[in-house]
Design a protein around this motif. Sequence first.
Motif, mmCIF file in Angstrom:
data_model
loop_
_atom_site.group_PDB
_atom_site.id
_atom_site.type_symbol
_atom_site.label_atom_id
_atom_site.label_comp_id
_atom_site.label_asym_id
_atom_site.label_seq_id
_atom_site.Cartn_x
_atom_site.Cartn_y
_atom_site.Cartn_z
ATOM 1 N N MET A 9 0.814 -1.235 -0.221
ATOM 2 C CA MET A 9 -0.012 -0.060 0.151
ATOM 3 C C MET A 9 1.045 1.391 -0.017
ATOM 4 O O MET A 9 1.433 1.645 1.015
ATOM 5 C CB MET A 9 -0.826 -0.088 1.375
ATOM 6 C CG MET A 9 -1.825 1.072 1.174
ATOM 7 S SD MET A 9 -2.978 0.736 2.632
ATOM 8 C CE MET A 9 -2.118 2.156 3.947
ATOM 9 N N PRO A 10 0.804 2.069 -1.022
ATOM 10 C CA PRO A 10 1.487 3.546 -0.992
ATOM 11 C C PRO A 10 1.043 4.362 -0.235
ATOM 12 O O PRO A 10 -0.130 4.351 0.039
ATOM 13 C CB PRO A 10 1.439 3.653 -2.440
ATOM 14 C CG PRO A 10 0.286 3.126 -3.277
ATOM 15 C CD PRO A 10 0.278 1.705 -2.348
ATOM 16 N N LEU A 11 2.001 5.101 0.456
ATOM 17 C CA LEU A 11 1.528 6.163 1.458
ATOM 18 C C LEU A 11 1.619 7.784 0.726
ATOM 19 O O LEU A 11 3.021 7.913 0.321
ATOM 20 C CB LEU A 11 2.236 5.900 2.706
ATOM 21 C CG LEU A 11 2.040 4.612 3.185
ATOM 22 C CD1 LEU A 11 3.223 4.679 4.423
ATOM 23 C CD2 LEU A 11 0.829 4.209 3.629
ATOM 24 N N VAL A 12 0.618 8.358 1.072
ATOM 25 C CA VAL A 12 1.149 9.885 0.699
ATOM 26 C C VAL A 12 1.746 10.475 1.755
ATOM 27 O O VAL A 12 1.976 9.795 2.902
ATOM 28 C CB VAL A 12 -0.509 10.549 0.555
ATOM 29 C CG1 VAL A 12 -1.094 10.185 -0.516
ATOM 30 C CG2 VAL A 12 -1.144 10.605 1.905
ATOM 31 N N SER A 469 -2.391 6.172 -6.296
ATOM 32 C CA SER A 469 -1.693 6.823 -7.192
ATOM 33 C C SER A 469 -0.306 7.598 -6.571
ATOM 34 O O SER A 469 0.392 8.223 -7.213
ATOM 35 C CB SER A 469 -2.469 7.954 -7.952
ATOM 36 O OG SER A 469 -3.160 8.671 -6.902
ATOM 37 N N ALA A 470 -0.209 7.466 -5.305
ATOM 38 C CA ALA A 470 0.938 8.065 -4.744
ATOM 39 C C ALA A 470 2.181 7.864 -5.284
ATOM 40 O O ALA A 470 3.003 8.675 -5.344
ATOM 41 C CB ALA A 470 0.871 7.926 -3.223
ATOM 42 N N ALA A 471 2.437 6.660 -5.914
ATOM 43 C CA ALA A 471 3.583 6.352 -6.425
ATOM 44 C C ALA A 471 4.072 7.173 -7.576
ATOM 45 O O ALA A 471 5.290 7.180 -7.860
ATOM 46 C CB ALA A 471 3.619 4.721 -6.741
ATOM 47 N N LYS A 472 3.075 7.749 -8.181
ATOM 48 C CA LYS A 472 3.349 8.512 -9.261
ATOM 49 C C LYS A 472 4.366 9.864 -8.944
ATOM 50 O O LYS A 472 4.957 10.452 -9.825
ATOM 51 C CB LYS A 472 2.254 9.085 -9.997
ATOM 52 C CG LYS A 472 1.415 8.004 -10.655
ATOM 53 C CD LYS A 472 0.126 8.496 -11.187
ATOM 54 C CE LYS A 472 -0.664 7.433 -11.840
ATOM 55 N NZ LYS A 472 -2.026 8.224 -12.290
ATOM 56 N N ALA A 476 9.830 4.499 -7.816
ATOM 57 C CA ALA A 476 9.191 3.511 -6.834
ATOM 58 C C ALA A 476 9.948 3.167 -5.813
ATOM 59 O O ALA A 476 9.216 2.751 -4.634
ATOM 60 C CB ALA A 476 8.958 2.076 -7.824
ATOM 61 N N ASN A 477 11.423 3.286 -6.036
ATOM 62 C CA ASN A 477 12.240 3.030 -4.758
ATOM 63 C C ASN A 477 12.253 4.054 -3.815
ATOM 64 O O ASN A 477 12.906 3.834 -2.794
ATOM 65 C CB ASN A 477 13.552 2.717 -5.342
ATOM 66 C CG ASN A 477 14.433 3.653 -5.895
ATOM 67 O OD1 ASN A 477 13.674 4.743 -6.462
ATOM 68 N ND2 ASN A 477 15.481 3.834 -5.966
ATOM 69 N N GLU A 478 11.548 5.069 -3.815
ATOM 70 C CA GLU A 478 11.530 6.119 -2.880
ATOM 71 C C GLU A 478 10.065 6.479 -2.319
ATOM 72 O O GLU A 478 10.072 6.951 -1.265
ATOM 73 C CB GLU A 478 11.930 7.510 -3.563
ATOM 74 C CG GLU A 478 13.314 7.355 -3.903
ATOM 75 C CD GLU A 478 13.888 8.650 -4.767
ATOM 76 O OE1 GLU A 478 12.769 9.466 -5.158
ATOM 77 O OE2 GLU A 478 15.168 9.080 -4.862
ATOM 78 N N THR A 479 9.059 5.843 -2.863
ATOM 79 C CA THR A 479 7.951 5.913 -2.460
ATOM 80 C C THR A 479 7.653 5.413 -0.884
ATOM 81 O O THR A 479 7.856 4.145 -0.814
ATOM 82 C CB THR A 479 6.719 5.293 -3.413
ATOM 83 O OG1 THR A 479 7.137 5.865 -4.566
ATOM 84 C CG2 THR A 479 5.553 5.457 -2.804
ATOM 85 N N PRO A 480 7.107 6.010 -0.037
ATOM 86 C CA PRO A 480 6.833 5.403 1.165
ATOM 87 C C PRO A 480 5.686 4.313 1.276
ATOM 88 O O PRO A 480 4.728 4.706 0.512
ATOM 89 C CB PRO A 480 6.199 6.523 2.019
ATOM 90 C CG PRO A 480 6.827 8.040 1.335
ATOM 91 C CD PRO A 480 6.723 7.587 -0.142
ATOM 92 N N THR A 481 5.878 3.167 1.591
ATOM 93 C CA THR A 481 4.922 2.283 1.510
ATOM 94 C C THR A 481 4.914 1.449 2.779
ATOM 95 O O THR A 481 5.746 1.414 3.550
ATOM 96 C CB THR A 481 5.200 1.216 0.327
ATOM 97 O OG1 THR A 481 6.446 0.708 0.587
ATOM 98 C CG2 THR A 481 5.163 2.029 -0.944
#
Length: 608
Positions: A9-12, A469-472, A476-481
């Motif tokens: 689950m990506p996080l804003v 859509s937060a991954a945009k 990908a390797n920096e998105t908080p998840t």
Amino acid sequence: MSDKEQCRMPLVPEQAAILGQCRRDFCDAVNVKFKCTAVLHNVEQADHFGSKTRGVWRGEKRYSTKLSSGVEVSVWKDDLTRHKVEAVVNAANENLNHGGGLAQALCEAGGAMIQKWSDHHIHKVKKVKTGEAVLGPAGNLPCQYIIHAVGPKVSQNPTKKEIEHASPLLYNAINSILQIVVKENISSVAIPALSSGLFNFPRDLCADLIVKAIQQFHEFGGFQDKNVEIRLVNNDEPSIQEMERATRAMSDPTSTSPSYSGALQGRNQSMTSSSSGSLQLGKITLTLKKGYIQEEKADVIVNTIATNCDLSKGEISKAILNKAGKKIQEEISRMRNPINFSGGHLYSTNGHGLGCHSVYHIAMTYTSKTTLYSSVTECLRKAAQGYKSISFPAIGTGNLGFLKQDVAKIMMDAVAEFSKQYMNKLEVYFVVYPKDNEMLQAFENEMKKKKGAPNYPEVHNNLATSFTSAAKETTANETPTVEFYSVSNEALREAKEWTINMLQPSKTKIIKNNHVIHFGQEDHMYLLSLQTMLNVHIEEFFRNGKGGITITGNPLDVSCAAIKVEYLLCKAQEDFARTEECDILYSVVRWSCKINQIRRIICSILQK
């Protein structure tokens, strides 16, 4: 983990900030409640007061001024358990029993020596009366001393008489602190918003009294020409803003705020506005200017209001009400069907005594960056249906507690994104209070970035789509998840739904769980400390056979507190189950012992 299912689950950013502040409680709660393993990626760890533990932590200096004696008074956002000064002030009680709030946090960070010294002082000397302060050792804290100061305590909704009685005691407590600083030749001291936490003293009056005490101590020569640095240090945004307001008012009596709370005083000044730059975004011309929003001549001006539509609350709204006249309040009070957007409502009234056709009043039901973005977008969308120009103040830097650089970026991004969809000409003005140079600079910085950027950054306007859509926004390797692992798909689904619910912005969260009745004294003390650390209100309830906890406050803080409370309830449930098991085992053992005893008696009789 090949035998386990998983989901990601990506996080804003707001969600990542919450989980960074309660990482351990979140992971443990997910494990206990759903038998799932939760793993956080690219989420920075934080401690009691939200301070980052990754890398070197530095506090944020918000404002500084020097008195004529050379004494520096500054306002900081920082964690007092980490703040590096010679002496830190603790908000203590008369018995120096450091069992909650800031006192507990300082003791946990400083070690057993602090409470041990305090107990010795109470036993050998005496209680510390309200309005007094004592100097003690700092243990493992990054300072030499702790000054334990006892401020007054008032009820949760204090009467005017209570405040009048308590105010001199708070003044005396600050005076006692300053006397110790001078007597012990302490070069720097950090003072929190004494009495405003668990002791319920109103935050704005607290700031006024602390600054007044410092100013009068200076005016009467109390500092004795010593080079002293006084830092007003807090971690919660409302306290920081009140301290900054009061300190600025001391150094510049004509201004009562770093942002717009001087608007009423400014109405009699020159009303000319000066442009500070413009930016062409498609068919939209965005202009940054200094001025007073109530004096704008645009077709539409934007106002921010309380959720009860009382226009006298908030400095921007108050200035608009005074200029427009009472009919604008009468009109908005009659409204029953505002425009709803993600996180708030928009009311449209006539301009009345203002120089505009309409006023758009924004009432935020919860405060978050996505809500701020949505409010700007909704105003633009409505204005574009028939008007040619709209003026915005810097929304959210006052009572809503947004950082100025965040406000500048979010408002700029909202206009930039809207410009991609709007095909007609529209003039948009960002109007900054003339003395708020910091806000102006923040807008100018964002405007320079926009001029140099070929593509506008994407900002999501609701949390429902943000999860997917937060991954945009980053690679990908920096998105908080957060990743969940479990042998059960059902458990994964429930864990994810619970996480979404915990992170959903809300000023109030109700956690229903009957295990609240099994809380012990330590659990209740922990809840008290959470109230201060996260600046929320926590209330336990048990009625009609159903129990639980209600948490109210700033939405981000409420989410963090809710996760911590959920884990506390998990522990209470485990402790209760463990106790029941022990009771059952004890009963079985006793029953077995009795059976064996009976058997021995029967055997003895038969042998005879």
